[in-house]
Write an enzyme that holds these catalytic residues in place. Structure first.
Site, PDB file in Angstrom:
ATOM      1  N   HIS B  59      57.623  31.829  27.868  1.00  0.00           N
ATOM      2  CA  HIS B  59      56.344  32.556  27.926  1.00  0.00           C
ATOM      3  C   HIS B  59      55.567  32.111  29.167  1.00  0.00           C
ATOM      4  O   HIS B  59      55.120  32.948  29.961  1.00  0.00           O
ATOM      5  CB  HIS B  59      55.526  32.316  26.658  1.00  0.00           C
ATOM      6  CG  HIS B  59      54.106  32.791  26.766  1.00  0.00           C
ATOM      7  ND1 HIS B  59      53.781  34.126  26.809  1.00  0.00           N
ATOM      8  CD2 HIS B  59      52.933  32.118  26.870  1.00  0.00           C
ATOM      9  CE1 HIS B  59      52.461  34.246  26.930  1.00  0.00           C
ATOM     10  NE2 HIS B  59      51.925  33.042  26.976  1.00  0.00           N
ATOM     11  N   ASP B  88      52.993  50.088  57.620  1.00  0.00           N
ATOM     12  CA  ASP B  88      53.835  49.379  56.658  1.00  0.00           C
ATOM     13  C   ASP B  88      53.535  47.906  56.824  1.00  0.00           C
ATOM     14  O   ASP B  88      52.654  47.536  57.612  1.00  0.00           O
ATOM     15  CB  ASP B  88      55.335  49.669  56.903  1.00  0.00           C
ATOM     16  CG  ASP B  88      56.157  49.468  55.622  1.00  0.00           C
ATOM     17  OD1 ASP B  88      55.856  48.522  54.875  1.00  0.00           O
ATOM     18  OD2 ASP B  88      57.084  50.266  55.368  1.00  0.00           O
ATOM     19  N   TRP B 132      57.013  25.022  30.903  1.00  0.00           N
ATOM     20  CA  TRP B 132      56.990  25.651  32.230  1.00  0.00           C
ATOM     21  C   TRP B 132      56.792  24.589  33.301  1.00  0.00           C
ATOM     22  O   TRP B 132      57.080  24.816  34.473  1.00  0.00           O
ATOM     23  CB  TRP B 132      55.896  26.728  32.317  1.00  0.00           C
ATOM     24  CG  TRP B 132      54.561  26.245  32.769  1.00  0.00           C
ATOM     25  CD1 TRP B 132      53.632  25.623  32.002  1.00  0.00           C
ATOM     26  CD2 TRP B 132      53.999  26.322  34.088  1.00  0.00           C
ATOM     27  NE1 TRP B 132      52.534  25.315  32.757  1.00  0.00           N
ATOM     28  CE2 TRP B 132      52.731  25.735  34.038  1.00  0.00           C
ATOM     29  CE3 TRP B 132      54.454  26.841  35.312  1.00  0.00           C
ATOM     30  CZ2 TRP B 132      51.898  25.636  35.161  1.00  0.00           C
ATOM     31  CZ3 TRP B 132      53.624  26.737  36.421  1.00  0.00           C
ATOM     32  CH2 TRP B 132      52.362  26.139  36.336  1.00  0.00           C
ATOM     33  N   SER B 162      61.920  34.351  47.097  1.00  0.00           N
ATOM     34  CA  SER B 162      61.223  35.638  47.121  1.00  0.00           C
ATOM     35  C   SER B 162      59.764  35.457  47.512  1.00  0.00           C
ATOM     36  O   SER B 162      59.232  36.166  48.371  1.00  0.00           O
ATOM     37  CB  SER B 162      61.334  36.281  45.736  1.00  0.00           C
ATOM     38  OG  SER B 162      60.366  37.265  45.569  1.00  0.00           O
ATOM     39  N   SER B 163      59.099  34.469  46.890  1.00  0.00           N
ATOM     40  CA  SER B 163      57.677  34.262  47.167  1.00  0.00           C
ATOM     41  C   SER B 163      57.452  33.840  48.606  1.00  0.00           C
ATOM     42  O   SER B 163      56.501  34.293  49.257  1.00  0.00           O
ATOM     43  CB  SER B 163      57.110  33.191  46.234  1.00  0.00           C
ATOM     44  OG  SER B 163      57.261  33.582  44.902  1.00  0.00           O
ATOM     45  N   HIS B 246      48.767  23.072  41.062  1.00  0.00           N
ATOM     46  CA  HIS B 246      47.367  23.450  41.117  1.00  0.00           C
ATOM     47  C   HIS B 246      47.086  24.542  42.144  1.00  0.00           C
ATOM     48  O   HIS B 246      46.424  25.514  41.823  1.00  0.00           O
ATOM     49  CB  HIS B 246      46.408  22.279  41.241  1.00  0.00           C
ATOM     50  CG  HIS B 246      45.077  22.731  40.725  1.00  0.00           C
ATOM     51  ND1 HIS B 246      44.762  22.727  39.393  1.00  0.00           N
ATOM     52  CD2 HIS B 246      44.053  23.345  41.344  1.00  0.00           C
ATOM     53  CE1 HIS B 246      43.576  23.288  39.231  1.00  0.00           C
ATOM     54  NE2 HIS B 246      43.120  23.672  40.391  1.00  0.00           N
ATOM     55  N   GLU B 248      49.043  26.720  42.782  1.00  0.00           N
ATOM     56  CA  GLU B 248      49.583  27.888  42.087  1.00  0.00           C
ATOM     57  C   GLU B 248      48.522  28.568  41.225  1.00  0.00           C
ATOM     58  O   GLU B 248      48.474  29.796  41.132  1.00  0.00           O
ATOM     59  CB  GLU B 248      50.787  27.463  41.233  1.00  0.00           C
ATOM     60  CG  GLU B 248      51.330  28.527  40.293  1.00  0.00           C
ATOM     61  CD  GLU B 248      52.021  29.677  41.019  1.00  0.00           C
ATOM     62  OE1 GLU B 248      52.433  29.483  42.179  1.00  0.00           O
ATOM     63  OE2 GLU B 248      52.138  30.760  40.422  1.00  0.00           O
ATOM     64  N   TYR B 250      45.476  28.833  41.933  1.00  0.00           N
ATOM     65  CA  TYR B 250      44.674  29.666  42.829  1.00  0.00           C
ATOM     66  C   TYR B 250      45.495  30.831  43.378  1.00  0.00           C
ATOM     67  O   TYR B 250      44.943  31.884  43.677  1.00  0.00           O
ATOM     68  CB  TYR B 250      44.052  28.798  43.932  1.00  0.00           C
ATOM     69  CG  TYR B 250      43.087  27.820  43.309  1.00  0.00           C
ATOM     70  CD1 TYR B 250      41.909  28.287  42.748  1.00  0.00           C
ATOM     71  CD2 TYR B 250      43.392  26.478  43.180  1.00  0.00           C
ATOM     72  CE1 TYR B 250      41.043  27.429  42.101  1.00  0.00           C
ATOM     73  CE2 TYR B 250      42.529  25.610  42.540  1.00  0.00           C
ATOM     74  CZ  TYR B 250      41.350  26.089  41.998  1.00  0.00           C
ATOM     75  OH  TYR B 250      40.510  25.255  41.338  1.00  0.00           O
ATOM     76  N   SER B 261      36.125  41.698  43.911  1.00  0.00           N
ATOM     77  CA  SER B 261      35.202  41.813  45.046  1.00  0.00           C
ATOM     78  C   SER B 261      35.268  43.184  45.705  1.00  0.00           C
ATOM     79  O   SER B 261      34.367  43.557  46.460  1.00  0.00           O
ATOM     80  CB  SER B 261      35.521  40.738  46.093  1.00  0.00           C
ATOM     81  OG  SER B 261      35.480  39.462  45.521  1.00  0.00           O
ATOM     82  N   HIS B 295      44.280  15.850  38.439  1.00  0.00           N
ATOM     83  CA  HIS B 295      43.503  16.083  37.218  1.00  0.00           C
ATOM     84  C   HIS B 295      44.385  16.633  36.101  1.00  0.00           C
ATOM     85  O   HIS B 295      43.949  16.726  34.968  1.00  0.00           O
ATOM     86  CB  HIS B 295      42.269  16.965  37.475  1.00  0.00           C
ATOM     87  CG  HIS B 295      42.560  18.400  37.772  1.00  0.00           C
ATOM     88  ND1 HIS B 295      41.739  19.176  38.533  1.00  0.00           N
ATOM     89  CD2 HIS B 295      43.566  19.211  37.401  1.00  0.00           C
ATOM     90  CE1 HIS B 295      42.236  20.392  38.607  1.00  0.00           C
ATOM     91  NE2 HIS B 295      43.336  20.438  37.938  1.00  0.00           N
ATOM     92  N   HIS B 296      45.619  16.977  36.426  1.00  0.00           N
ATOM     93  CA  HIS B 296      46.580  17.321  35.360  1.00  0.00           C
ATOM     94  C   HIS B 296      47.212  16.062  34.779  1.00  0.00           C
ATOM     95  O   HIS B 296      48.033  16.148  33.884  1.00  0.00           O
ATOM     96  CB  HIS B 296      47.679  18.232  35.906  1.00  0.00           C
ATOM     97  CG  HIS B 296      47.170  19.554  36.389  1.00  0.00           C
ATOM     98  ND1 HIS B 296      47.058  20.651  35.575  1.00  0.00           N
ATOM     99  CD2 HIS B 296      46.722  19.951  37.599  1.00  0.00           C
ATOM    100  CE1 HIS B 296      46.572  21.678  36.255  1.00  0.00           C
ATOM    101  NE2 HIS B 296      46.355  21.266  37.487  1.00  0.00           N
ATOM    102  N   THR B 321      33.440  28.255  43.484  1.00  0.00           N
ATOM    103  CA  THR B 321      33.751  29.226  42.431  1.00  0.00           C
ATOM    104  C   THR B 321      32.463  29.792  41.858  1.00  0.00           C
ATOM    105  O   THR B 321      32.327  31.008  41.646  1.00  0.00           O
ATOM    106  CB  THR B 321      34.568  28.549  41.318  1.00  0.00           C
ATOM    107  OG1 THR B 321      35.592  27.764  41.930  1.00  0.00           O
ATOM    108  CG2 THR B 321      35.204  29.558  40.423  1.00  0.00           C
ATOM    109  N   LYS B 324      30.882  32.395  44.120  1.00  0.00           N
ATOM    110  CA  LYS B 324      31.473  33.725  43.996  1.00  0.00           C
ATOM    111  C   LYS B 324      30.861  34.469  42.826  1.00  0.00           C
ATOM    112  O   LYS B 324      30.517  35.654  42.922  1.00  0.00           O
ATOM    113  CB  LYS B 324      32.987  33.607  43.780  1.00  0.00           C
ATOM    114  CG  LYS B 324      33.782  33.506  45.059  1.00  0.00           C
ATOM    115  CD  LYS B 324      35.266  33.470  44.723  1.00  0.00           C
ATOM    116  CE  LYS B 324      36.116  33.273  45.947  1.00  0.00           C
ATOM    117  NZ  LYS B 324      36.426  34.469  46.689  1.00  0.00           N
ATOM    118  N   ARG B 443      49.313  20.942  21.842  1.00  0.00           N
ATOM    119  CA  ARG B 443      50.017  22.168  22.191  1.00  0.00           C
ATOM    120  C   ARG B 443      51.516  21.923  22.142  1.00  0.00           C
ATOM    121  O   ARG B 443      51.967  20.801  21.978  1.00  0.00           O
ATOM    122  CB  ARG B 443      49.574  22.683  23.565  1.00  0.00           C
ATOM    123  CG  ARG B 443      49.710  21.716  24.675  1.00  0.00           C
ATOM    124  CD  ARG B 443      48.864  22.065  25.887  1.00  0.00           C
ATOM    125  NE  ARG B 443      49.294  23.294  26.539  1.00  0.00           N
ATOM    126  CZ  ARG B 443      49.144  23.541  27.842  1.00  0.00           C
ATOM    127  NH1 ARG B 443      48.619  22.631  28.629  1.00  0.00           N
ATOM    128  NH2 ARG B 443      49.516  24.676  28.366  1.00  0.00           N
TER     129      ARG B 443
END
Lengths: 332, 596
Positions: B59, B88, B132, B162-163, B246, B248, B250, B261, B295-296, B321, B324, B443
């Site tokens: 998931h 293009d 994950w 790919s990314s 992290h 990721e 963002y 926006s 912080h993780h 943040t 915004k 979790r």
């Protein structure tokens, strides 16, 4: 008395009609450590709640006041407002100072160094159970940690296999149990009682089944418990079921993994010298009664997926299992 | 059919990304429903522990890598070239390659649900089961002997290619293919956030690639990068993973912020308030996202100094943040707000993202995080950010740009049903999780004890999850209905300010009959400083050359899953075949005649 926060009472008890205590709650702290984190959380919670109300209110007012109406003149094409933008950059920054200062203070207060006279216990995480070694008492037990009230406890946590995380919400935590590292928690419980915890870092198939209890006792109660634990196991009377059980234990694979002082030296599984005195089996999963013990001995993996205690080959007879249960229960 | 397989048109590739990613989104959603069904009551036994662990792993992996990132990519592909006035992307065939690698990587990962018998596993499903985040040393061969983790790490390596290819492609596109006059500070906010996102992609993905390469060596060749007995430490993985992980976050949220926006000004008929600040705060978030990874890891026990520093950097990131959010509200303030479905979702993004942001502050503080990390409180937090935030934002984008992409408007009535069902559903599903976590439920547990007192809250959450599923069903009905019943969109159904609305819907293959010259930030609007630009003519004044398709990007892409099968099945000749296919694809691609 457990302390309920204003929103936990209506939201959890009233709205959902579910009562009862919450044995694993972070909101009902019973040690200096858990209280420190709880106070800090309450602090931050109110700041967050205030910001939430202000910002969501602004959003709602904007949506209602400026919704499309026929004939409304075209909006003024404003592109920004430097002063306002500086203001709403500085305001959150100022609030964060009020969060950061108590945060740093609490970080150092809860860094895990207990006082010199703290009761020192080594905690070792295993897939999927907990081992507790009381160095100063020369005592080894599993899954149920006994500590005295009013004396600080200093836990040194590590792991025998993968990464686990030691967590007893009402008393504090969590700290990861990492192979090759030692992490620390120190706390001083402030109320006698039994507290629930469990492994918090995903550690494989039975991560959900790696639970534990902490029993906080009066100093004299803890002393009595320690005295009993230090004694060797009582030898069952000859001819009883327990005596037959001891013989089964001694000739089966049990001895390869489990220690019973004076009987077997295995170190893979929990020390069973006083297993009869524990309230639960299978690391907090089931009550320690005959029925559950029998099922557990017969087929542990069906109760705890992935359990290293596989079914015995050839399987034990029902009579053997009953005898083993009697023996284990005699190990008070 | 052939023209879709060989296409290098950014618009077609955008649609391919959309439908593929949406299919994976549905798969990931079904996985979530099974998870919630299992947890609807204590001691649930709908699925086994092993299957449950595979479900939550897949998931998370599916939603991050196969749904949210590629759904954003579908807009990068379709919208960015239109917003900057290009024909293009910079490298159309590389773009096709990115898509095929993504599709094949996603299929490779999901094949693990069905191929258990090939590995003598005793079950049908041998899907990844390490989370994950795949923490070492649980992912080492010693503790995870099956093919599960192999599928995960090889699949992620494929998807990373790919990314990365797409990242470079879009950076070059945005920097080099802007229409004349479109200076960087005239680039629409969505394209700006795309640019920041792509810089994060090309810097963050190499880190996870290294981490996964170490794990590959450990698992396939007996190396010991994460084995403490050999003098290493499993903590290394956590640093590498979160150094990627992290940024990721963002990568997942910035595109949605860009969409919001763009959507808000259109429907408030007001320019984005503080465009410069919104852009700079996006860039700042991109930079600061690199300084917060630990912080993780507050529960790892890195020590009070490290914890204090990472706590401070994490709290700091709340500032740009917050800026915004205030700018978005100020954009609405004084506007003439039309309550379209797209606007509903954009406002829903703001309202829900605030909750995720504020709960984020509570675990930016390490002591409180100790009680929250690895509990359902954090599950609530990430879903307010990634569902309430990213998915709401992406749906805003879908309702906003679908008319541009297909020429037909989605139904507003069904859209409102979709929005409100999803809004109520997500709050029902995710808000109780705050309490569930605070009351002590970790979790990633397939079962929990009724003693915890969280059974009713879990049931509520499950009901919410199924309500979300219902809302997605309404959306699918809307999507299908639009094919036949959708109102024609015309060039510009919303009165948008940016270039994509100046051309037909769907745009012709060459996009712009004449490349526009841009003189300001809101070319199609009248402001106090300027009149709207003239839209390009409907038919090109001179013939426009459009390159044909190519098979070779797809051929090259096929080489990668074949290469991945080699270690998975311990078959050397597959590695040689895979390498040959990849090299042949690249060779033919490189020497393909320019004119077709």
């Amino acid at each position: 008395m457990p302390r309920y926060r204003w929103w936990s009472t209506p939201a959890v008890l009233f709205l959902l009609g579910c009562g009862g205590p919450f044995p694993q709650s972070t909101l009902h702290p019973h040690s200096d450590f858990a209280r420190a984190t709880d106070v800090l959380f309450t602090d931050i919670f109110w700041w967050a709640a205030a910001v939430f109300v202000v910002v969501e209110a602004l959003l709602l007012v904007a949506l209602i006041r400026f919704r499309h109406r026929e004939g409304r003149p075209a909006p003024k094409p404003t592109h920004g407002h430097t002063l306002m933008e500086i203001a709403w950059t500085l305001a959150p920054a100022a609030i964060l100072v009020f969060v950061a200062v108590p945060t740093v203070r609490t970080i150092f207060a809860t860094a895990g160094e207990g006082p010199a006279d703290a009761l020192k216990v080594d905690v070792i995480g295993h897939q999927w159970w907990w081992e507790f070694r009381y160095q100063e008492l020369g005592l080894v037990t599993a899954n149920e940690l006994h500590v005295p009230l009013g004396r600080a406890v200093q836990l040194s946590i590590t792991s025998a296999d993968v990464i686990h995380s030691f967590w007893i919400p009402p008393l504090g935590g969590k700290r990861d149990a990492i192979p090759g590292h030692v992490t620390r928690i120190a706390f001083r419980p402030d109320q006698v009682g039994e507290y629930a915890g469990q492994c918090a870092e995903f550690c494989g198939a039975s991560h959900a089944n790696m639970r534990l209890r902490v029993v906080v006792e009066s100093d004299s109660g803890f002393g009595r418990w320690a005295t009993v634990q230090l004694q060797g196991p009582a030898a069952p009377a000859p001819g009883t079921a327990a005596d037959r059980g001891k013989a089964v234990f001694a000739r089966s694979a049990c001895i390869g993994c489990h220690t019973i002082r004076g009987v077997s030296p295995g170190v893979i599984g929990p020390n069973l010298t006083h297993v009869g005195s524990r309230t639960t089996i299978a690391s907090g999963l089931f009550p320690n009664d005959s029925a559950h013990l029998a099922r557990w001995i017969g087929d542990a993996p069906s109760l705890k997926p992935g359990s290293l205690m596989t079914r015995m080959q050839p399987p034990l007879t029902d009579a053997d299992i009953a005898a083993l249960v009697a023996y284990l229960q005699s190990l008070q | 059919m052939k023209s879709w397989l060989t296409t290098t048109d950014h618009k077609r590739i955008g649609l391919l990304y959309f439908f593929t990613a949406f299919a994976f989104f549905l798969i990931g959603g079904i996985e979530a429903l099974v998870i919630r069904a299992q947890l609807a009551q204590p001691n649930g036994h709908l699925v086994t522990a092993e299957t449950y662990n595979q479900l939550f792993t897949m998931h998370g992996t599916t939603m991050v890598f196969l749904a949210l990132m590629p759904l954003s990519a579908s807009f990068f592909n379709y919208i960015v070239p239109l917003q900057i006035g290009a024909r293009d992307v910079a490298f159309p065939r590389l773009n096709a390659f990115s898509y095929w690698v993504f599709l094949l990587g996603g299929l490779f990962l999901n094949a693990s649900w069905l191929v258990g018998p090939l590995f003598h596993a005793g079950t049908l499903n041998v899907a990844p089961d390490g989370g994950w985040f795949g923490y070492a040393n649980l992912t080492e061969r010693q503790f995870s002997p099956g093919p599960n983790i192999d599928f995960w790490l090889l699949g992620l390596q494929i998807l990373g290619i790919s990314s990365l290819a797409a990242g470079f492609n879009f950076i070059v596109t945005i920097l080099n293919l802007r229409a004349p006059g479109m200076r960087m500070m005239r680039v629409p906010a969505f394209t700006w956030m795309t640019l920041v996102t792509q810089f994060l992609v090309i810097t963050a993905f190499p880190v996870i690639t290294v981490g996964l390469a170490f794990l590959m060596f450990d698992r396939f060749f007996g190396a010991h990068f994460y084995v403490h007995e050999a003098g290493a430490t499993p903590i290394l993985w956590q640093h590498l993973f979160w150094l990627f992980g992290h940024p990721e976050v963002y990568i997942l949220i910035l595109p949605a912020m860009g969409i919001v926006s763009d959507v808000l000004p259109t429907f408030a008929r007001k320019p984005l308030f503080g465009y410069t600040v919104v852009v700079y705060s996006g860039v700042l978030i991109g930079f600061m996202g690199w300084g917060v990874w630990s912080h993780h890891m507050f529960s790892v026990g890195l020590g009070p100094i490290a914890d204090s520093v990472f706590s401070a950097t994490t709290m700091l990131i709340a500032v740009p943040t917050g800026v915004k959010i205030f700018n978005w509200i100020a954009t609405l303030w004084g506007g003439d707000i039309r309550g379209t479905t797209a606007l509903h979702f954009a406002v829903g993004f703001i309202a829900m993202f605030i909750i995720g942001g504020l709960s984020g502050v509570t675990h930016a503080s390490p002591p409180t995080d100790l009680q929250q990390t690895d509990t359902y409180y954090v599950v609530a937090h990430i879903h307010y950010v990634l569902f309430g935030g990213t998915i709401m934002g992406l749906f805003a984008g879908i309702y906003y740009w679908w008319p541009k992409m297909t020429g037909r408007l989605l139904s507003e009535t069904l859209g409102k049903w979709h929005f409100w069902l999803q809004f109520v559903g997500m709050n029902l599903a995710f808000f109780p999780m705050h309490f569930i976590g605070l009351l002590g439920m970790p979790r990633r547990v397939y079962t929990y004890s009724p003693e915890l007192g969280v059974s009713d809250l879990n049931l509520l959450s499950t009901i919410g999850a199924f309500l979300i599923a219902l809302s997605i069903f309404v959306f699918l009905v809307n999507l299908l209905r639009t094919r036949t019943h959708g109102q024609r969109a015309g060039n510009d159904p919303w009165g948008g300010a940016t270039l994509e609305w100046s051309i037909a819907s769907p745009p012709p293959v060459y996009n712009f009959s004449v490349i526009p010259t841009v003189a300001n930030r809101l070319p199609r609007w009248k402001t106090e400083h300027h009149e709207p630009m003239r839209d390009p003519p409907a038919t090109p004044p001179a013939p426009i050359h459009v390159p044909g398709g190519s098979w070779w990007p797809m051929l090259a892409a096929f080489g990668l899953p074949i290469l991945a099968l080699a270690p998975l099945t311990h078959t050397l000749w597959l590695a040689l075949v895979g390498a040959a296919v990849l090299l042949a694809g690249i060779y033919l691609w490189a020497f393909e005649p320019f004119e077709v």
